[in-house]
Design a protein around this motif. Structure first.
Motif, PDB file in Angstrom:
ATOM      1  N   SER A   1      -6.977  -1.813   7.802  1.00  0.00           N
ATOM      2  CA  SER A   1      -6.426  -1.296   6.884  1.00  0.00           C
ATOM      3  C   SER A   1      -4.870  -0.477   6.408  1.00  0.00           C
ATOM      4  CB  SER A   1      -7.719   0.078   6.666  1.00  0.00           C
ATOM      5  OG  SER A   1      -7.397   0.773   7.566  1.00  0.00           O
ATOM      6  N   PRO A   2      -4.294  -0.427   6.163  1.00  0.00           N
ATOM      7  CA  PRO A   2      -3.202   0.065   6.280  1.00  0.00           C
ATOM      8  C   PRO A   2      -3.071   1.331   7.225  1.00  0.00           C
ATOM      9  CG  PRO A   2      -3.789  -0.797   3.538  1.00  0.00           C
ATOM     10  CD  PRO A   2      -4.762  -0.826   4.456  1.00  0.00           C
ATOM     11  N   SER A   3      -3.705   2.159   7.309  1.00  0.00           N
ATOM     12  CA  SER A   3      -3.731   2.732   8.435  1.00  0.00           C
ATOM     13  C   SER A   3      -3.631   2.689  10.085  1.00  0.00           C
ATOM     14  CB  SER A   3      -4.831   4.285   8.467  1.00  0.00           C
ATOM     15  OG  SER A   3      -5.929   4.114   8.211  1.00  0.00           O
ATOM     16  N   LYS A   4      -4.673   1.611   9.860  1.00  0.00           N
ATOM     17  CA  LYS A   4      -4.995   0.546  11.128  1.00  0.00           C
ATOM     18  C   LYS A   4      -3.826   0.079  11.541  1.00  0.00           C
ATOM     19  CE  LYS A   4     -10.170   1.218  11.312  1.00  0.00           C
ATOM     20  NZ  LYS A   4     -10.698   0.405  11.794  1.00  0.00           N
ATOM     21  N   TYR A   5      -3.112  -0.729  10.356  1.00  0.00           N
ATOM     22  CA  TYR A   5      -1.742  -1.503  10.731  1.00  0.00           C
ATOM     23  C   TYR A   5      -0.516  -0.753  11.409  1.00  0.00           C
ATOM     24  CZ  TYR A   5       0.612  -6.002  10.717  1.00  0.00           C
ATOM     25  OH  TYR A   5       1.333  -6.797  11.442  1.00  0.00           O
ATOM     26  N   ILE A   6      -0.499   0.141  10.797  1.00  0.00           N
ATOM     27  CA  ILE A   6       0.636   1.670  10.937  1.00  0.00           C
ATOM     28  C   ILE A   6       0.572   2.033  12.406  1.00  0.00           C
ATOM     29  CG2 ILE A   6       1.073   3.869  10.072  1.00  0.00           C
ATOM     30  CD1 ILE A   6       0.986   2.522   7.838  1.00  0.00           C
ATOM     31  N   ALA A   7      -0.865   1.994  12.240  1.00  0.00           N
ATOM     32  CA  ALA A   7      -1.345   3.336  14.325  1.00  0.00           C
ATOM     33  C   ALA A   7      -0.392   1.856  15.233  1.00  0.00           C
ATOM     34  CB  ALA A   7      -2.738   3.059  13.963  1.00  0.00           C
TER      35      ALA A   7
ATOM     36  N   GLU B   1       0.501   4.154   1.065  1.00  0.00           N
ATOM     37  CA  GLU B   1       0.289   4.548   3.083  1.00  0.00           C
ATOM     38  C   GLU B   1       1.619   4.197   3.815  1.00  0.00           C
ATOM     39  OE1 GLU B   1      -2.489   5.925   6.050  1.00  0.00           O
ATOM     40  OE2 GLU B   1      -3.676   4.536   4.644  1.00  0.00           O
ATOM     41  N   PHE B   2       1.313   2.706   3.572  1.00  0.00           N
ATOM     42  CA  PHE B   2       2.950   2.045   4.431  1.00  0.00           C
ATOM     43  C   PHE B   2       3.673   2.161   3.508  1.00  0.00           C
ATOM     44  CE2 PHE B   2       5.570  -1.423   5.402  1.00  0.00           C
ATOM     45  CZ  PHE B   2       6.139  -1.520   6.696  1.00  0.00           C
TER      46      PHE B   2
ATOM     47  N   TYR C   1       5.155   5.719   5.034  1.00  0.00           N
ATOM     48  CA  TYR C   1       5.630   5.415   6.266  1.00  0.00           C
ATOM     49  C   TYR C   1       6.790   3.925   7.002  1.00  0.00           C
ATOM     50  CZ  TYR C   1       5.410   3.601  11.499  1.00  0.00           C
ATOM     51  OH  TYR C   1       6.543   2.776  12.670  1.00  0.00           O
TER      52      TYR C   1
ATOM     53  N   SER D   1       0.676  -1.554  -0.057  1.00  0.00           N
ATOM     54  CA  SER D   1      -0.108  -0.048  -0.296  1.00  0.00           C
ATOM     55  C   SER D   1       0.550   1.297  -0.193  1.00  0.00           C
ATOM     56  CB  SER D   1      -1.102  -0.303   1.198  1.00  0.00           C
ATOM     57  OG  SER D   1      -0.059   0.069   2.634  1.00  0.00           O
TER      58      SER D   1
END
Length: 144
Positions: A131-137, A64-65, A68, A62
């Protein structure tokens, strides 16, 4: 001229989201230590482990990831493929086995290990259907 602008746009887009996985664990640790980043060590069965394949497709690939990771992580994938066509070199297979002996003694796949630049384990995780954002969090909660 339009073709040149389009080509430049595609090149910039591709290179800005390209993901760089380190070619050796020792170089990943060295880079993390030097750049004050964390090491994301991923144990994967890239050609047989369904959750590993999903983790790669849904999170690692992704944009997003990738963004990051570029800022905060040095990535290393310890892969354990089973298909003959994906066979790793003996040296790389041995290096990945040694990493598994140290960080993945239970043999979990996928296993995501977050390390500091001194190889201290901050946390272990795996595939999560988020989601990628939740995985990053999720990953950032392990940073002390």
């Amino acid at each position: 001229m339009k073709n040149l602008v389009l080509a430049l746009f595609i090149f910039c887009t591709y290179t800005s989201t390209a993901q760089e996985w380190s070619s050796s664990f020792s170089s990943a640790v060295e880079k993390a230590h030097k750049e004050n980043k964390l090491v994301l060590l991923v144990f994967s069965g890239s050609d047989w482990c369904a959750p590993c394949i999903k983790l790669d497709a849904e999170i690692w690939q992704s944009s997003e990831f990738k963004e990051y990771a570029k800022k905060s992580l040095v990535l290393y994938k310890a892969d354990f493929p089973r298909k003959k066509k994906n066979k790793l070199s003996k040296a790389l297979s041995l290096a990945n086995k040694e990493l598994a002996d140290t960080y993945n003694q239970q043999g979990y796949f996928p296993l995501v290990v977050l390390l500091d630049g001194d190889k201290n384990i901050l946390e272990k995780s795996g595939y999560k259907n988020i989601s990628p954002s939740k995985y990053i969090a999720h990953l950032t909660t392990f940073v002390k």
